[in-house]
Motif scaffolding. Structure first.
Motif, PDB file in Angstrom:
ATOM      1  N   LYS A 628      73.588 -13.311   6.167  1.00  0.00           N
ATOM      2  CA  LYS A 628      73.676 -13.999   7.457  1.00  0.00           C
ATOM      3  C   LYS A 628      74.095 -15.455   7.270  1.00  0.00           C
ATOM      4  CE  LYS A 628      70.354 -11.128   9.984  1.00  0.00           C
ATOM      5  NZ  LYS A 628      71.345 -10.661  10.991  1.00  0.00           N
ATOM      6  N   ILE A 629      73.564 -16.095   6.232  1.00  0.00           N
ATOM      7  CA  ILE A 629      73.948 -17.480   5.943  1.00  0.00           C
ATOM      8  C   ILE A 629      75.432 -17.548   5.595  1.00  0.00           C
ATOM      9  CG2 ILE A 629      73.671 -19.357   4.275  1.00  0.00           C
ATOM     10  CD1 ILE A 629      70.682 -18.687   4.217  1.00  0.00           C
ATOM     11  N   ALA A 630      75.903 -16.604   4.793  1.00  0.00           N
ATOM     12  CA  ALA A 630      77.321 -16.585   4.419  1.00  0.00           C
ATOM     13  C   ALA A 630      78.206 -16.484   5.656  1.00  0.00           C
ATOM     14  CB  ALA A 630      77.582 -15.421   3.465  1.00  0.00           C
ATOM     15  N   GLN A 631      77.787 -15.672   6.619  1.00  0.00           N
ATOM     16  CA  GLN A 631      78.562 -15.530   7.855  1.00  0.00           C
ATOM     17  C   GLN A 631      78.556 -16.832   8.657  1.00  0.00           C
ATOM     18  OE1 GLN A 631      76.835 -12.145   9.842  1.00  0.00           O
ATOM     19  NE2 GLN A 631      77.208 -10.789   8.095  1.00  0.00           N
ATOM     20  N   MET A 632      77.412 -17.516   8.691  1.00  0.00           N
ATOM     21  CA  MET A 632      77.328 -18.792   9.411  1.00  0.00           C
ATOM     22  C   MET A 632      78.230 -19.843   8.770  1.00  0.00           C
ATOM     23  SD  MET A 632      73.210 -18.983  10.180  1.00  0.00           S
ATOM     24  CE  MET A 632      72.406 -17.732  11.203  1.00  0.00           C
ATOM     25  N   LEU A 633      78.272 -19.857   7.447  1.00  0.00           N
ATOM     26  CA  LEU A 633      79.108 -20.832   6.758  1.00  0.00           C
ATOM     27  C   LEU A 633      80.585 -20.501   6.914  1.00  0.00           C
ATOM     28  CD1 LEU A 633      77.067 -21.487   3.488  1.00  0.00           C
ATOM     29  CD2 LEU A 633      76.997 -22.691   5.674  1.00  0.00           C
ATOM     30  N   ASP A 634      80.910 -19.208   7.008  1.00  0.00           N
ATOM     31  CA  ASP A 634      82.291 -18.818   7.245  1.00  0.00           C
ATOM     32  C   ASP A 634      82.846 -19.472   8.508  1.00  0.00           C
ATOM     33  OD1 ASP A 634      82.931 -17.227   5.087  1.00  0.00           O
ATOM     34  OD2 ASP A 634      82.267 -15.363   6.019  1.00  0.00           O
ATOM     35  N   ARG A 635      81.994 -19.626   9.517  1.00  0.00           N
ATOM     36  CA  ARG A 635      82.445 -20.136  10.811  1.00  0.00           C
ATOM     37  C   ARG A 635      82.884 -21.593  10.738  1.00  0.00           C
ATOM     38  NH1 ARG A 635      77.200 -17.764  13.078  1.00  0.00           N
ATOM     39  NH2 ARG A 635      77.656 -15.543  13.288  1.00  0.00           N
ATOM     40  N   VAL A 636      82.401 -22.314   9.733  1.00  0.00           N
ATOM     41  CA  VAL A 636      82.813 -23.716   9.600  1.00  0.00           C
ATOM     42  C   VAL A 636      83.797 -23.901   8.451  1.00  0.00           C
ATOM     43  CG1 VAL A 636      80.682 -24.563  10.621  1.00  0.00           C
ATOM     44  CG2 VAL A 636      80.825 -24.308   8.137  1.00  0.00           C
ATOM     45  N   ARG A 639      83.379 -21.059   2.251  1.00  0.00           N
ATOM     46  CA  ARG A 639      83.360 -19.713   1.685  1.00  0.00           C
ATOM     47  C   ARG A 639      82.253 -19.606   0.641  1.00  0.00           C
ATOM     48  NH1 ARG A 639      85.101 -19.559   5.725  1.00  0.00           N
ATOM     49  NH2 ARG A 639      87.251 -19.252   6.381  1.00  0.00           N
ATOM     50  N   THR A 640      81.641 -18.450   0.566  1.00  0.00           N
ATOM     51  CA  THR A 640      80.563 -18.234  -0.397  1.00  0.00           C
ATOM     52  C   THR A 640      80.887 -17.041  -1.280  1.00  0.00           C
ATOM     53  OG1 THR A 640      79.389 -16.939   1.273  1.00  0.00           O
ATOM     54  CG2 THR A 640      78.732 -19.231   1.012  1.00  0.00           C
ATOM     55  N   GLU A 641      80.596 -17.194  -2.539  1.00  0.00           N
ATOM     56  CA  GLU A 641      80.749 -16.126  -3.514  1.00  0.00           C
ATOM     57  C   GLU A 641      79.340 -15.674  -3.894  1.00  0.00           C
ATOM     58  OE1 GLU A 641      82.896 -15.373  -7.857  1.00  0.00           O
ATOM     59  OE2 GLU A 641      82.355 -17.386  -7.209  1.00  0.00           O
ATOM     60  N   ILE A 642      78.895 -14.559  -3.325  1.00  0.00           N
ATOM     61  CA  ILE A 642      77.534 -14.089  -3.561  1.00  0.00           C
ATOM     62  C   ILE A 642      77.441 -13.439  -4.931  1.00  0.00           C
ATOM     63  CG2 ILE A 642      75.751 -12.459  -2.827  1.00  0.00           C
ATOM     64  CD1 ILE A 642      76.474 -13.012   0.020  1.00  0.00           C
ATOM     65  N   ILE A 643      76.534 -13.955  -5.741  1.00  0.00           N
ATOM     66  CA  ILE A 643      76.329 -13.453  -7.096  1.00  0.00           C
ATOM     67  C   ILE A 643      74.923 -12.877  -7.171  1.00  0.00           C
ATOM     68  CG2 ILE A 643      76.271 -14.066  -9.541  1.00  0.00           C
ATOM     69  CD1 ILE A 643      78.068 -16.475  -8.803  1.00  0.00           C
ATOM     70  N   LYS A 644      74.823 -11.588  -7.398  1.00  0.00           N
ATOM     71  CA  LYS A 644      73.529 -10.914  -7.438  1.00  0.00           C
ATOM     72  C   LYS A 644      73.080 -10.754  -8.890  1.00  0.00           C
ATOM     73  CE  LYS A 644      74.396  -8.456  -3.123  1.00  0.00           C
ATOM     74  NZ  LYS A 644      74.486  -7.145  -2.419  1.00  0.00           N
ATOM     75  N   VAL A 645      71.864 -11.199  -9.165  1.00  0.00           N
ATOM     76  CA  VAL A 645      71.341 -11.185 -10.531  1.00  0.00           C
ATOM     77  C   VAL A 645      69.967 -10.543 -10.551  1.00  0.00           C
ATOM     78  CG1 VAL A 645      72.620 -13.277 -11.120  1.00  0.00           C
ATOM     79  CG2 VAL A 645      70.264 -13.465 -10.337  1.00  0.00           C
ATOM     80  N   ASP A 646      69.559 -10.077 -11.722  1.00  0.00           N
ATOM     81  CA  ASP A 646      68.240  -9.471 -11.879  1.00  0.00           C
ATOM     82  C   ASP A 646      67.149 -10.501 -11.611  1.00  0.00           C
ATOM     83  OD1 ASP A 646      69.280  -7.479 -14.735  1.00  0.00           O
ATOM     84  OD2 ASP A 646      69.374  -7.056 -12.579  1.00  0.00           O
ATOM     85  N   ASP A 647      66.026 -10.002 -11.114  1.00  0.00           N
ATOM     86  CA  ASP A 647      64.884 -10.886 -10.873  1.00  0.00           C
ATOM     87  C   ASP A 647      64.475 -11.629 -12.140  1.00  0.00           C
ATOM     88  OD1 ASP A 647      64.791 -10.179  -8.263  1.00  0.00           O
ATOM     89  OD2 ASP A 647      62.987  -8.967  -8.380  1.00  0.00           O
ATOM     90  N   ALA A 648      64.552 -10.946 -13.265  1.00  0.00           N
ATOM     91  CA  ALA A 648      64.094 -11.541 -14.525  1.00  0.00           C
ATOM     92  C   ALA A 648      64.907 -12.767 -14.903  1.00  0.00           C
ATOM     93  CB  ALA A 648      64.152 -10.502 -15.644  1.00  0.00           C
ATOM     94  N   SER A 649      66.184 -12.811 -14.516  1.00  0.00           N
ATOM     95  CA  SER A 649      67.034 -13.935 -14.890  1.00  0.00           C
ATOM     96  C   SER A 649      67.270 -14.904 -13.740  1.00  0.00           C
ATOM     97  CB  SER A 649      68.396 -13.422 -15.389  1.00  0.00           C
ATOM     98  OG  SER A 649      69.117 -12.792 -14.344  1.00  0.00           O
TER      99      SER A 649
END
Length: 782
Positions: A628-636, A639-649
């Motif tokens: 949702k935040i990425a979509q809000m930032l798109d409007r202004v 751009r966001t590059e979402i990087i998904k990582v393990d909880d441990a790291s």
């Protein structure tokens, strides 16, 4: 609810707080007397507890309560760096807590240990006199007294490096600890005033633990031979992943109602199955588990399977008919596969129905945790090193919508926090978010334009070696028409851009000493091994105008102290002009392309930020909020590059190391913000080796003046003055836009219906001796 919380230093009882929520950490201002109705309104109302309260005479004697914890305790010493939430829970049941938190999150004297505790001298030195309960004794029969206070001070003062302590805050201000007029009095003298003195000596360890470095460092990690709480440790079974507590035979207060309190380490994603199997009585759960239990309760008596829920419940009639036809068709091989699939589906449905039937014996108790989830903006380098970009990001967020997305489906109040240092209901709470301003798309776009990020900036040529940036090609043709390639440099400056002198004046008004930013303009390289990427990109709108003609507001700059701050404006929530520097300069217009969803750039580089999110069980909410935040930032145009990582790291390899631009994690609140929040917002300092000492300020954003306000508040013994200092510090933190509080975390607890005085505690700390079952017949058989 399993979300990421930032690990913090001091760890004690409910005051133990992980420094972000994957590791462990925590926050008191003195209790204010005679607050006006306006002050009460500004602090808001704390969320109600949901613990099924019952008077002690209505609680059965006996029974075993099985309470889920995340892990086995890493150590039993809450003052060590690897102490965790389980450490704190055990300490709360077996060790003295001189002050405990009430439902409003305020410290209250614990009469089981203290007859009184007060400041008896302020000049020339602050002196606190503790008068102990004459019945208070350790489990070996020795009186709790000055030797225990003295040993704990020496261990935690920081003067002896042989003690491996996580924090020394407060203890390093003590000059001496001595016996009072009798054995039941302890006198503590401070070298300089310390407002948060009530945070000290909780939990209190016996001198057997704190008297020597060997006992402190190693002896208290796996066992506590001497305790002084309503319970004592009976056994720690590493194979069974359980810690068993039993009543302390030397306990002088109200006797515990339970025969046993078993803390069972059960992973979050295994808790529904454990509850259904009847092996737990109390467990923190995530929203999906809460939904299953709610459905189970509604469906009780109807076969264990609610409509439109569970395995196969969403299968359309046509799909069911097709499955049956395949299973009974002429193709034997295909029919066998279909029959096996139908068999597995039927078994899953039966298992689900059994689990739902068992889950109907539980209920969901819910409140709000004393912790909030924030969007962290790493200001060390890259685009976010510019405070205008950070403020633009913050102004682009609809915090109310984000809070409602998380909390409204759970039936919880969804008011975004207005304070970094306290939550609604606590004495230190005031809404200071006006220092930054509300959500405003045009203002966010104008701030980005003022920082040089425009749609035209994507088409600018970077500087070439030996020449100027965007120098025309040798043919000398610039700005060819009719759709031909433009080789000249496109101006990134709006016609209404303020002069350099005006910008300098604005920046001077924005802060007293400037934000502390270290590093170059290039974001750190991303290690491809750290996780997967999902990129949110919208192409620039064709033919977008360079600027819109909107005229921006000019920020006011009142000066109410020597530092030239705008605290007065920030402190008035009704003042919509906000803090100086929170808005774009007068005349700065938003880029037209951004309003149409176009990307922004500068010197040919796009404005793209790395948004790091965890992937583990229980982090679904964070990922949803991140999208949702990425979509809000798109409007202004961001751009966001979402990087998904393990909880441990997630925390160690990204947040703590600074390998991120944007991230979501939680901070706990505390009744002692002057002490506990200081390292979170302290200005980072350069180390001798060139690195940056950030303490717990993982956004790397801070100012000298914020540090000064924390220092003053920690030594201010007048409650009203201390609260005002914290208000001013929080307003500065909002204006710096290093972190943006989004919502208070939901607290969801599955409880067997017969369990009383336990559940979603909110701010308050458990009173372990009152926890139990409604009747003897309701207690589980052993």
């Amino acid at each position: 609810m399993s979300q990421v919380e930032a690990p913090r230093g001091r760890t004690c009882s409910r005051r133990l707080r992980p420094v972000a929520l994957l590791a462990s950490g925590v926050l008191v201002l003195p209790v204010l007397a005679g607050c006006s109705s306006g002050e009460e309104q500004s602090r808001g109302k704390p969320p109600a507890q949901d613990i099924s309260p019952a008077d002690r005479e209505l609680v059965a004697d006996g029974g075993t309560l099985r309470w889920a914890v995340d892990t086995m305790p890493a150590t039993l010493n809450t003052f060590q760096a690897d102490a965790d939430a389980t450490t704190g829970r055990i300490a709360g049941a077996v060790l003295p807590a001189l002050f405990t938190l009430d439902a409003d999150g305020r410290p209250q004297r614990n009469p089981d240990y203290l007859e009184s505790a007060e400041i008896v001298e302020r000049e020339p030195k602050q002196v606190v006199l503790y008068k102990l309960n004459q019945q208070a004794v350790w489990s070996d029969g020795r009186e709790i007294g000055a030797p225990d206070f003295l040993a704990q001070w020496r261990a935690l003062s920081g003067k002896d490096s042989s003690y491996w302590t996580a924090r020394n805050a407060g203890y390093d201000r003590i000059q001496k600890v001595e016996r009072g007029e009798n054995d039941l009095e302890v006198k503590v003298t401070f070298t300089k005033p310390y407002a948060d003195w009530q945070s000290l000596f909780t939990p209190l360890y016996p001198k057997d633990v704190t008297g020597t470095a060997a006992a402190f460092n190693d002896g208290a990690r796996t066992k506590l031979k001497v305790t002084a709480g309503p319970f004592r440790i009976s056994a720690i079974d590493q194979k069974a992943d359980t810690t068993t507590l039993v009543p302390n035979p030397r306990w002088w207060g109200d006797r515990p109602k339970l025969d046993k309190l078993v803390l069972s380490a059960v992973p979050r994603d295994k808790r529904v199955a454990a509850l259904a199997a009847g092996s737990l009585d109390l467990a923190d759960i995530d929203p999906s588990a809460a939904e299953r239990i709610s459905y189970a309760v509604k469906d009780a008596g109807r076969g264990g399977r609610p409509l439109a829920y569970g395995p196969g419940a969403d299968k359309a009639p046509s799909a069911a008919l097709k499955s049956w036809a395949m299973a009974h068709g002429s193709d034997e091989e295909l029919a066998e596969v279909a029959q096996q699939a139908r068999k597995r589906a039927a078994e899953a449905e039966k298992k689900y129905a059994r689990e739902q039937s068992a889950l109907s014996r539980y209920e969901v108790r819910k409140s709000l945790e004393p912790a909030y989830t924030q969007l962290a903006l790493n200001g060390e380098s890259g685009p976010l090193a510019d405070d205008r970009v950070r403020r633009a990001i913050a102004r682009a967020l609809d915090r109310k919508a984000l809070a409602e997305a998380v909390l409204t489906p759970l039936g919880l109040p969804a008011e975004p926090p207005g304070n970094h240092l306290a939550l609604a209901g606590q004495a230190a709470y005031t809404d200071n978010s006006a220092a930054l301003g509300e959500q405003d798309t045009q203002e966010a776009q104008a701030l980005l334009a003022d920082a040089g990020w425009t749609p035209e900036g994507l088409r600018e040529e970077p500087a070439k070696a030996g020449g100027e940036a965007g120098k025309p090609e040798e043919n000398g043709k610039e700005g060819e028409e009719d759709g031909k390639k433009t080789t000249g440099k496109a101006s990134a400056e709006p016609s209404s851009r303020p002069s350099a002198k005006a910008s300098e004046k604005k920046n001077d008004a924005a802060s007293d000493d400037g934000l502390y930013i270290v590093g170059d303009d290039k974001p750190a390289a991303h290690d491809p091994r750290s996780g997967s990427r999902v990129t949110h990109v919208l192409a620039p709108a064709p033919g977008a105008a360079l600027r819109s003609a909107a005229v921006r507001r000019q920020a006011t700059s009142p000066a109410d102290d020597a530092a030239g701050s705008a605290d007065k404006a920030a402190g008035k929530a009704a003042d919509k002009s906000g803090m100086a520097g929170a808005y774009a300069p007068r005349g700065t217009a938003a880029p037209g392309g951004a309003s149409a969803g176009g990307a922004l750039g500068k010197d040919g580089k796009p404005l793209s930020l790395r948004f790091v999110l965890p992937t583990g069980p229980g982090s679904e909410v964070l990922r949803t909020v991140g999208d949702k935040i990425a979509q809000m930032l798109d409007r202004v145009g961001v751009r966001t590059e979402i990087i998904k990582v393990d909880d441990a790291s997630f925390f160690k390899d990204h947040i703590a190391s600074g390998d991120y631009d944007l991230a979501l994690y939680s901070w706990p609140s505390s009744p002692f913000p002057a002490t506990d929040a200081r390292p979170i917002y302290a200005k980072p300092k350069p180390a001798s080796d060139g690195s940056l000492l950030v303490e717990q300020n993982y956004t790397r954003v801070g100012t000298d003046y914020i540090d000064q306000l924390f220092t003053q508040a920690a030594g201010e013994l007048d409650a009203d003055a201390a609260r005002d200092l914290m208000r001013r510090a929080d307003a500065r933190i909002w204006a710096a836009a290093g972190s943006v509080p989004l919502y208070q975390r939901p607290q969801l607890v599955a409880a067997r219906k017969q369990v009383v005085n336990a559940g979603a505690f909110g701010f308050a700390e458990p009173r372990y001796q009152d926890i139990g079952f409604k009747t003897a017949a309701a207690a589980p058989k052993q």
